[in-house]
Structure formats: C-alpha cells, structure tokens
Design a protein around this motif. Structure first.
Motif, PDB file in Angstrom:
ATOM      1  N   MET A  36       7.390   0.067  -5.161  1.00 49.30           N
ATOM      2  CA  MET A  36       6.587   0.526  -4.254  1.00 49.30           C
ATOM      3  C   MET A  36       6.804   2.004  -3.557  1.00 49.30           C
ATOM      4  SD  MET A  36       5.002  -1.356  -0.700  1.00 49.30           S
ATOM      5  CE  MET A  36       3.770  -2.360  -1.486  1.00 49.30           C
ATOM      6  N   LYS A  37       5.674   2.795  -3.723  1.00 48.11           N
ATOM      7  CA  LYS A  37       6.103   4.114  -3.403  1.00 48.11           C
ATOM      8  C   LYS A  37       6.045   4.329  -1.764  1.00 48.11           C
ATOM      9  CE  LYS A  37       1.361   6.169  -2.945  1.00 48.11           C
ATOM     10  NZ  LYS A  37       0.595   7.375  -3.165  1.00 48.11           N
ATOM     11  N   GLN A  38       6.577   5.527  -1.523  1.00 51.88           N
ATOM     12  CA  GLN A  38       6.831   5.666   0.040  1.00 51.88           C
ATOM     13  C   GLN A  38       5.540   6.134   0.641  1.00 51.88           C
ATOM     14  OE1 GLN A  38       9.281   5.022   1.480  1.00 51.88           O
ATOM     15  NE2 GLN A  38      11.147   4.597   0.162  1.00 51.88           N
ATOM     16  N   TYR A  39       5.189   5.739   2.025  1.00 52.36           N
ATOM     17  CA  TYR A  39       3.933   6.273   2.498  1.00 52.36           C
ATOM     18  C   TYR A  39       4.352   6.698   3.752  1.00 52.36           C
ATOM     19  CZ  TYR A  39       0.959   3.781  -0.705  1.00 52.36           C
ATOM     20  OH  TYR A  39       0.279   3.275  -1.909  1.00 52.36           O
ATOM     21  N   LEU A  40       3.830   7.792   4.220  1.00 54.24           N
ATOM     22  CA  LEU A  40       3.916   8.622   5.542  1.00 54.24           C
ATOM     23  C   LEU A  40       3.182   7.636   6.555  1.00 54.24           C
ATOM     24  CD1 LEU A  40       3.273  12.353   4.472  1.00 54.24           C
ATOM     25  CD2 LEU A  40       5.490  11.061   4.959  1.00 54.24           C
ATOM     26  N   ALA A  41       3.675   7.723   7.810  1.00 51.63           N
ATOM     27  CA  ALA A  41       3.301   7.127   8.963  1.00 51.63           C
ATOM     28  C   ALA A  41       1.830   7.046   9.236  1.00 51.63           C
ATOM     29  CB  ALA A  41       4.076   7.450  10.277  1.00 51.63           C
ATOM     30  N   GLY A  42       0.978   8.102   8.933  1.00 50.50           N
ATOM     31  CA  GLY A  42      -0.347   8.199   9.022  1.00 50.50           C
ATOM     32  C   GLY A  42      -0.890   7.334   8.157  1.00 50.50           C
ATOM     33  N   ASN A  43      -0.446   6.829   7.088  1.00 52.00           N
ATOM     34  CA  ASN A  43      -1.085   5.915   6.187  1.00 52.00           C
ATOM     35  C   ASN A  43      -0.616   4.623   6.087  1.00 52.00           C
ATOM     36  OD1 ASN A  43      -1.590   8.906   4.909  1.00 52.00           O
ATOM     37  ND2 ASN A  43      -2.962   7.724   3.785  1.00 52.00           N
ATOM     38  N   ILE A  44       0.259   4.218   7.221  1.00 50.29           N
ATOM     39  CA  ILE A  44       0.658   2.997   7.270  1.00 50.29           C
ATOM     40  C   ILE A  44       0.071   2.142   8.578  1.00 50.29           C
ATOM     41  CG2 ILE A  44       2.836   1.651   7.901  1.00 50.29           C
ATOM     42  CD1 ILE A  44       4.399   4.077   6.739  1.00 50.29           C
ATOM     43  N   ARG A  45      -0.334   0.905   8.048  1.00 53.98           N
ATOM     44  CA  ARG A  45      -0.721  -0.100   9.227  1.00 53.98           C
ATOM     45  C   ARG A  45       0.027  -1.187   9.269  1.00 53.98           C
ATOM     46  NH1 ARG A  45      -3.223   3.869   8.547  1.00 53.98           N
ATOM     47  NH2 ARG A  45      -5.501   4.296   8.857  1.00 53.98           N
ATOM     48  N   ASN A  46       0.693  -1.470  10.278  1.00 54.01           N
ATOM     49  CA  ASN A  46       1.581  -2.870  10.621  1.00 54.01           C
ATOM     50  C   ASN A  46       0.937  -3.648  11.296  1.00 54.01           C
ATOM     51  OD1 ASN A  46       4.014  -1.606   9.395  1.00 54.01           O
ATOM     52  ND2 ASN A  46       4.177  -0.245  11.052  1.00 54.01           N
ATOM     53  N   ILE A  47       0.502  -4.720  10.772  1.00 51.21           N
ATOM     54  CA  ILE A  47      -0.473  -5.892  11.428  1.00 51.21           C
ATOM     55  C   ILE A  47       0.516  -7.206  11.407  1.00 51.21           C
ATOM     56  CG2 ILE A  47      -2.460  -4.560  11.023  1.00 51.21           C
ATOM     57  CD1 ILE A  47      -2.911  -6.964   8.764  1.00 51.21           C
ATOM     58  N   ALA A  48       0.281  -7.814  12.665  1.00 50.29           N
ATOM     59  CA  ALA A  48       0.765  -9.454  12.470  1.00 50.29           C
ATOM     60  C   ALA A  48      -0.638 -10.315  12.635  1.00 50.29           C
ATOM     61  CB  ALA A  48       1.412  -9.515  14.084  1.00 50.29           C
ATOM     62  N   LEU A  49      -0.486 -11.308  11.943  1.00 53.99           N
ATOM     63  CA  LEU A  49      -1.556 -12.528  11.849  1.00 53.99           C
ATOM     64  C   LEU A  49      -1.137 -13.393  12.736  1.00 53.99           C
ATOM     65  CD1 LEU A  49      -2.283 -12.796   8.007  1.00 53.99           C
ATOM     66  CD2 LEU A  49      -3.610 -11.483   9.664  1.00 53.99           C
ATOM     67  N   ALA A  50      -1.996 -13.628  13.761  1.00 53.07           N
ATOM     68  CA  ALA A  50      -1.650 -14.859  14.609  1.00 53.07           C
ATOM     69  C   ALA A  50      -2.636 -15.713  14.886  1.00 53.07           C
ATOM     70  CB  ALA A  50      -1.062 -14.262  16.150  1.00 53.07           C
ATOM     71  N   GLY A  51      -2.462 -16.744  15.763  1.00 48.43           N
ATOM     72  CA  GLY A  51      -3.687 -17.609  15.900  1.00 48.43           C
ATOM     73  C   GLY A  51      -3.300 -19.060  16.287  1.00 48.43           C
ATOM     74  N   HIS A  52      -4.095 -19.896  16.525  1.00 48.87           N
ATOM     75  CA  HIS A  52      -3.796 -21.335  16.836  1.00 48.87           C
ATOM     76  C   HIS A  52      -3.205 -22.065  15.453  1.00 48.87           C
ATOM     77  CE1 HIS A  52      -3.733 -24.804  19.357  1.00 48.87           C
ATOM     78  NE2 HIS A  52      -4.331 -25.427  18.397  1.00 48.87           N
ATOM     79  N   GLY A  53      -2.480 -23.055  15.451  1.00 55.02           N
ATOM     80  CA  GLY A  53      -2.294 -23.708  14.152  1.00 55.02           C
ATOM     81  C   GLY A  53      -3.610 -24.244  13.423  1.00 55.02           C
ATOM     82  N   ASN A  54      -3.638 -24.019  12.158  1.00 55.76           N
ATOM     83  CA  ASN A  54      -4.532 -24.728  11.446  1.00 55.76           C
ATOM     84  C   ASN A  54      -5.929 -23.735  11.555  1.00 55.76           C
ATOM     85  OD1 ASN A  54      -5.364 -26.280   9.074  1.00 55.76           O
ATOM     86  ND2 ASN A  54      -6.513 -27.737  10.765  1.00 55.76           N
ATOM     87  N   SER A  55      -5.616 -22.498  11.975  1.00 56.13           N
ATOM     88  CA  SER A  55      -6.768 -21.759  11.967  1.00 56.13           C
ATOM     89  C   SER A  55      -6.989 -20.996  10.826  1.00 56.13           C
ATOM     90  CB  SER A  55      -6.567 -20.593  13.178  1.00 56.13           C
ATOM     91  OG  SER A  55      -5.367 -19.914  12.830  1.00 56.13           O
ATOM     92  N   GLY A  56      -6.546 -21.261   9.806  1.00 58.35           N
ATOM     93  CA  GLY A  56      -6.720 -20.377   8.581  1.00 58.35           C
ATOM     94  C   GLY A  56      -6.051 -18.757   8.609  1.00 58.35           C
ATOM     95  N   LYS A  57      -5.087 -18.710   9.229  1.00 60.15           N
ATOM     96  CA  LYS A  57      -4.306 -17.670   9.384  1.00 60.15           C
ATOM     97  C   LYS A  57      -3.480 -17.175   7.949  1.00 60.15           C
ATOM     98  CE  LYS A  57      -0.701 -18.365  11.892  1.00 60.15           C
ATOM     99  NZ  LYS A  57      -0.063 -18.568  10.560  1.00 60.15           N
ATOM    100  N   THR A  58      -2.493 -18.212   7.868  1.00 60.83           N
ATOM    101  CA  THR A  58      -2.056 -17.917   6.357  1.00 60.83           C
ATOM    102  C   THR A  58      -2.759 -17.810   5.265  1.00 60.83           C
ATOM    103  OG1 THR A  58       0.006 -19.062   7.466  1.00 60.83           O
ATOM    104  CG2 THR A  58       0.095 -18.783   5.013  1.00 60.83           C
ATOM    105  N   ALA A  59      -3.883 -18.562   5.242  1.00 56.54           N
ATOM    106  CA  ALA A  59      -4.860 -18.393   4.028  1.00 56.54           C
ATOM    107  C   ALA A  59      -5.677 -17.104   3.989  1.00 56.54           C
ATOM    108  CB  ALA A  59      -5.761 -19.726   4.198  1.00 56.54           C
ATOM    109  N   LEU A  60      -5.645 -16.476   5.142  1.00 54.99           N
ATOM    110  CA  LEU A  60      -6.456 -15.112   5.384  1.00 54.99           C
ATOM    111  C   LEU A  60      -5.437 -14.149   4.959  1.00 54.99           C
ATOM    112  CD1 LEU A  60      -8.583 -13.075   6.436  1.00 54.99           C
ATOM    113  CD2 LEU A  60      -7.149 -13.374   8.676  1.00 54.99           C
ATOM    114  N   GLY A  61      -4.114 -14.248   5.162  1.00 54.74           N
ATOM    115  CA  GLY A  61      -2.981 -13.400   4.642  1.00 54.74           C
ATOM    116  C   GLY A  61      -2.991 -13.412   3.081  1.00 54.74           C
ATOM    117  N   GLU A  62      -2.952 -14.611   2.427  1.00 51.20           N
ATOM    118  CA  GLU A  62      -3.085 -14.757   1.145  1.00 51.20           C
ATOM    119  C   GLU A  62      -4.335 -14.181   0.453  1.00 51.20           C
ATOM    120  OE1 GLU A  62      -0.756 -16.295  -0.939  1.00 51.20           O
ATOM    121  OE2 GLU A  62       0.554 -17.459   0.528  1.00 51.20           O
TER     122      GLU A  62
END
Length: 686
Positions: free
Chosen positions: A1-27
């Motif tokens: 994977m190539k390097q990206y500068l900070a202006g082109n990086i988004r760091n996101i966390a997927l969170a939510g209640h259990g069984n809300s479809g969070k992991t499926a959303l990430g997939e």
C-alpha cells in the motif's frame, strides 16, 4: 500500500450496540472499495470471535476510496469488551455509529455517542439493515433526533415502496439512486417524499448556516446555498460536532455504501485537521502537537496484541513526523530509546510491511520491548506524553482454581501477557486469602480470558467466588496470665507475664507496658511484643487476623538463669490464647463505599437491591448527564455478582465504583457459615 499524506487520510472507528450491523458495515465498505472479494472474516478473525460470532477486540483494515485512505477500526459492541471500543475511538478522528433500522437507538448507541463526544471526535450515524423486515428508517431517525438533539442532520434518506427501499435520496446532491442485487447504483427519478423532503432540506440548511456567520446571514435572507457552500458547511459542522450526519443503507446488499464512502471522504475531517493533540512536554508543561509531516516524530500506542509465539504487536498512530525503522524513538514513560522491529500496515489478520508510517497514519510495530498501551514514542529532541486512554475499570472479580496443582505460576505469567493486550483485565494475588484474583467487565469477558489462557498459555482453570478477608476483634476487657515453664535437664525455659487485653479503635495491635518493680525486665519487653504480633495473625473464632486489640503488659516474673527472649515470647502467646476466648471475640466483615450511577427510572430497583444485600443507602444526587448517583455502604461479601445485577437492571446504562471503607461486626446469624468456610479453607491448605 502506498503512503498517503495526512490531508488524504481519514481515521474512523465503527461503533454501536451489539448486533447493530457494525462489523457487516465495515466488511461492506471494504468490499465496495475492492479491498476484499467476499464478505466475512476481515474484522472478526480471532478464534473467540469466530466461536461467539461477535467482536471481542478492536481490529483494523485500511481501504482506498478515490485519492483518500480510510483506516477503519471495527470496535466491539458488547459492553463486556468495551476496552476495544475505547482503543478504536481513541485512535480515530471520527466515529461512525451503526444503528439498526429494526431496533433503533439502543444503550450501545448512547454509549458510543457519549464516548465519541467526550473524546472530542466527529460523529456520524449510519442506519443499517435497511434490507431487513420491519426496517423503519424514519422511526430510527426520529429516535436519534429525540435522543441527541438538533445536531442530528439527514444526508441520505430512503424512499420506501411498502417494506422495500425503492431508492436512496442524496439530499446534498439532490439526486436519487437505485441499487441492483450486487450493490451497483444507477440514477433514479427523484421520488415524492411529501413534506419530508422540504423538512430535511431545511434541516440541512439550518445546520450549515450555524457553522459560518456569512452563511447564517445568507440563510436569514432566504437565499439558497450553493453545493460548494453545503459541502464546506457540512465539513466544518461535522468537525466541530455541530452537525451529526445521518446516512443509511445495507451492509448485506451494499446499497448506500458508496454514498457512505463519498461522505467519509468529503464530510469527515482528515488527519491533517483533527489528528493533532494536546500533550505534556518533558518539563511538565502543556504543548499542542500539530499533525504535520515536517515536525519531530510523536506517536501514540493505542493497542497491544501479545502472542506467546508471534511476539508483541504494538498498534500506533503517528501524530507528527515519520515513524521509520531507521530511527530509534524515545519512550516518554521510560525515558529509554526503543528499537523498532518491522513496521506494518495491518489488514485484519494480514500484515503488509512498509518502510515508514507518516503523520496521521495508523499501523503497527513488532517487538517493542518495554512499550505498552498508552505509551508515547517521540523524537529525543522533543519528548512529549499524550493523554492516556481512560479505560473502564473491571468490576466483576472471581478467584482462580487451577485444575492442575502447581500451575499458579503459569496463570500469573499468562495473565501478565493478557493484561498487556487488554487493560480492562485485573489480576492480583491476595496473600491473606491465598487466592489469585481475576477481574473483568462481565461474565463473557472473563469467559474469553479463560479461553485465551487455555489456548495461548496451555493452562486450564475454573473461576470461583472469591474468599472474603474477614477480621476478628474483642468486645470485653480481660486480664490473663501466660506462663511458659519447661525443664529439659540442662538450662530450663521460664517466662511469666500478666497481660491486659482490651478493645481499642485501631487496626494494628497496640502494645504498651505498665510494669513496676522489675517483675519483667525491660530487655524482655520486645520479645513479648513480638509474640503478640505473631499471635494476632490468627484469631480464635475462625482463624482470621485480629484487629482493634490493645495489650498492656503490667506484671509477671522471671528466672535469673532460665528466662530468655524465646520463653517470654511463648508466654505472651499463651496469654493471648488464654485471654481471647474470654474477651467476647467476634467476627468483623469488610464494608465498602458504593457509588452507583443509573438512570432515574432504575433508582427504586437499585435501592431495593441494596437493602437485600444488607446495604445502607446514604444519599442520592443527580449527575450532570441526567443520571442519578446513589451512594451507600454494602458488605463486600454481598457484592461479587452486583455487576451482573446492574447490567440486567439498567440494560447496560449503569456503572459503579466500590471501595473498601472499614470493618464492622458480622451479624451473629452469619457467623456459622463464615466459620464453616474458614474450616474448609484451612483443610484445603493442609
């Protein structure tokens, strides 16, 4: 994977209640971006996750969407594994909270939102499972609005045809899209949403107007915003927390996932804007660290994976500068340089080696010797420490019972490694009760700990209720003699003391002397004291240590030849054994101070439960977040399963802190059961 500068990086966390479809959303996001070719196993790949079908720890996988790199941290939804959510949210600049279109706002939704807000992260809702039966976007959206206020702003909404989604409307672009069975979109005619469309458009305009004075003036003059103004206003509003966008779709059919990725790229803040942090310099003064490539290195370790075979893997977020194996950073906690192993991009269970991690990016480093979760790695020229992660405290404590004798050392070694990996685990060895104690956030959490001990460290244990460290004391003053006399053919042994035992307000034995006339020489006083100090470790009721005891040596006798320090020590111990049964000895139990934070609707249930547990309610106070805090005092013996009760009663909304306060006399009706338990404990030790 190539390097990206900070202006082109988004760091996101997927969170939510259990069984809300969070992991499926990430997939689904990974599949849509072409990072994977099929759903499943990209995030939940740990053996425990596969077995339980739930996330038990935070995992990450990057994707590329256009010219933007998105680092996704999938976090657990179950409360027992909340430590993973704290790690993922700490490393991200933005949190996407999954909300089921069927069940709507749940406790996990509230917890994820509060944590993201408390940590100053941008927030976005994604209403999932729009393809499922009984899915109701508008019910879920209205619940979000009611719970989280005016900042909740729709960006993508569905148009329903009966129970099925006919198309999705992008309110920013003012376009509608229909999706085929493979999640590919095509333009659709704008549907008639009735008054909803005007309502949503007005909500977006009002939210955007609040982000800029010029836009606010334009809004009041009734002028429409341009698309560029809408995008800019949304971006600023999301970054500051003034706007919480709401999108929707399906992680199963991929419908709406491309719109989510577009919104991540355009609306969520890049690392260059939001990855900078406040820190503490080596001189103890605060310093602001901007996310910049040309600055000295500073990085934060937010997660550790400890494996007895592979070794330690430290997940790091680079705040500034560049992390490269050519450079040995300083650990600000230890003050020592760290030699870096391999630097890698983590892709679920796969790893891709890289030469460096740039500012704003996230990856991992192998084999960092003394570095643990929460440490900061820095350029020696600018040593700083970033704020630690405030993990939830473990509340459910159980005692270890090894299945094979002699494996206590393996348990301690394994738990030390697992604590590196999961800071929400507690482990101590209680020398008094002679038990190893493991604590966690709930029953499932401890069950996973047991499985990992078995799989990773080949040690099998059961968990039992911990023993309670009772105490003994006396309620009456007595005056007794202790006389040790022995003749063995040669020099004999002679020690004779009269000691007055009485209760006093203190924990340690208080030894005093009141001897007149030299009946006991002063050089034997320390021996008497030593004998009593050893004796009070074992009480006469059930063998527990004695507290609140004052012993005054006031008389006795000695022999010029046969008296010795040992003889007087033994005489003191005899006096103790003779006197304690006469002094009305009683058992004391430890009492703790309890502070429970719960919703107002649960106060009656909790107060009733405290009464059942022989507790005393001391008061009740409202808290800043609309909850109630009940303060009380409860015997420690009644608290071992309080975590389970509170989780069930308040549906996960409650929390508590319990600290030892003092000892009080055990009710007489409970003495027999405590004596029996002490007897069993002594038999096990023998």
């Amino acid at each position: 994977m190539k390097q990206y500068l900070a202006g082109n990086i988004r760091n996101i966390a997927l969170a939510g209640h259990g069984n809300s479809g969070k992991t499926a959303l990430g997939e689904a996001m990974l599949l849509k971006a072409g990072e994977i070719d099929r759903m499943g196993g990209s995030f939940d790949f740990d053996p425990e996750e596969i077995k339980r079908q739930v996330s038990v720890s935070a995992s990450m996988y990057p994707l590329v969407w256009g010219d933007v790199k998105v680092n996704i941290m999938d976090t657990p939804g179950l409360f027992d594994f909340a430590g993973g959510m704290y790690e993922g949210v700490r490393a991200a600049e933005s949190v996407i909270i999954a909300v089921s279109a069927k069940s709507g706002v749940a406790v996990g939704t509230e917890k994820a939102y509060k944590l993201a807000k408390d940590m100053g992260k941008a927030r976005m809702f994604f209403i999932t499972k729009m393809d499922g039966e009984h899915a109701d976007f508008y019910k879920a959206f209205d619940a979000l609005k009611a719970q989280f206020g005016a900042s909740v702003c729709p960006i993508v909404v569905p148009h329903m045809n009966g129970d099925a989604v006919e198309c999705y409307v992008d309110l920013v672009a003012n376009k509608a899209y229909a999706y085929d069975a493979k999640g590919n979109r095509k333009d659709a005619d704008m549907p008639d949403l009735g008054g909803r469309l005007e309502e949503f458009a007005s909500a977006i305009s009002e939210a955007i107007a609040e982000t800029d004075e010029a836009l606010l003036e334009k809004f009041f003059e009734g002028e429409a915003f341009t698309k560029e103004e809408i995008i800019k206003g949304l971006h600023e509003g999301v970054k500051t927390g003034a706007i919480t966008p709401v999108l929707c779709g399906s992680g199963t059919t991929l419908a709406g996932i491309d719109l989510l990725l577009d919104s991540i790229a355009s609306n969520l803040p890049p690392a260059a804007e939001s990855a900078g942090e406040a820190a503490t310099g080596a001189d103890g003064k605060p310093v602001d660290i901007a996310c910049a490539d040309d600055a000295p290195l500073s990085a934060f370790v937010f997660k550790t994976v400890a494996d007895p075979f592979v070794g330690k893997l430290s997940y790091v977020k680079v705040i500034s500068g560049k992390l490269s194996s050519e450079f040995a950073p300083v650990n600000s906690r230890t003050g020592q340089p760290e030699r870096l192993g391999k630097i890698i991009f983590v892709k679920g269970k796969k790893q891709e080696e890289t030469a460096a991690l740039t500012a704003g990016d996230i990856g991992a480093v192998t084999k960092l010797g003394d570095t643990v979760t929460g440490d900061s790695l820095c350029d020696p020229k600018r040593v700083v420490s970033f704020e630690q992660i405030k993990f939830p405290l473990p509340t459910l404590q159980m005692a270890v019972k090894v299945k094979k004798k002699g494996e206590e050392g393996k348990v301690a070694q394994g738990m030390h490694r697992l604590k590196e990996e999961d800071p929400t685990i507690g482990f101590t060895s209680n020398s008094e009760t002679k038990q190893q104690l493991i604590s966690g956030l709930g029953e499932q959490h401890l069950d996973v700990v047991l499985s990992k001990l078995r799989q990773k460290f080949a040690v099998d244990i059961d968990l039992i209720t911990p023993r309670v460290p009772y105490r003994e004391t006396i309620r009456k003053k007595v005056n007794v003699q202790g006389k040790h006399k022995k003749q063995t053919g040669g020099s004999g042994q002679y020690g004779d003391v009269w000691i007055e035992f009485e209760p006093y307000d203190g924990d340690e034995l208080l030894f005093e002397t009141r001897v007149v006339g030299g009946t006991v020489p002063k050089n034997f006083f320390p021996a008497v004291d030593k004998g009593l100090q050893e004796a009070v470790n074992t009480g006469v009721v059930a063998g527990y240590p004695v507290v609140g005891l004052k012993a005054t040596l006031h008389d006795g006798s000695y022999h010029a030849v046969d008296s010795s320090e040992m003889a007087f020590k033994l005489a003191a111990m005899l006096a103790y054994r003779n006197g304690m049964p006469q002094a009305n000895p009683v058992l004391l139990e430890p009492i703790g101070n309890l502070k429970v934070t719960i919703p107002d609707s649960n106060t009656g249930d909790v107060m009733g439960e405290l009464n059942k547990r022989r507790g005393r309610v001391l008061g009740m106070n409202p808290t800043d977040d609309g909850m109630q805090e009940i303060e009380g005092e409860v015997p420690m013996s009644e608290m071992h399963d309080f975590t389970t009760f509170l989780r069930s009663t308040a549906q996960g909304r409650g929390s508590y802190v319990f600290k030892f306060e003092r000892y009080e006399q055990l009710p007489q009706m409970l003495e027999d059961s405590v004596k029996e338990e002490a007897k069993r404990m002594q038999e096990e030790e023998n």
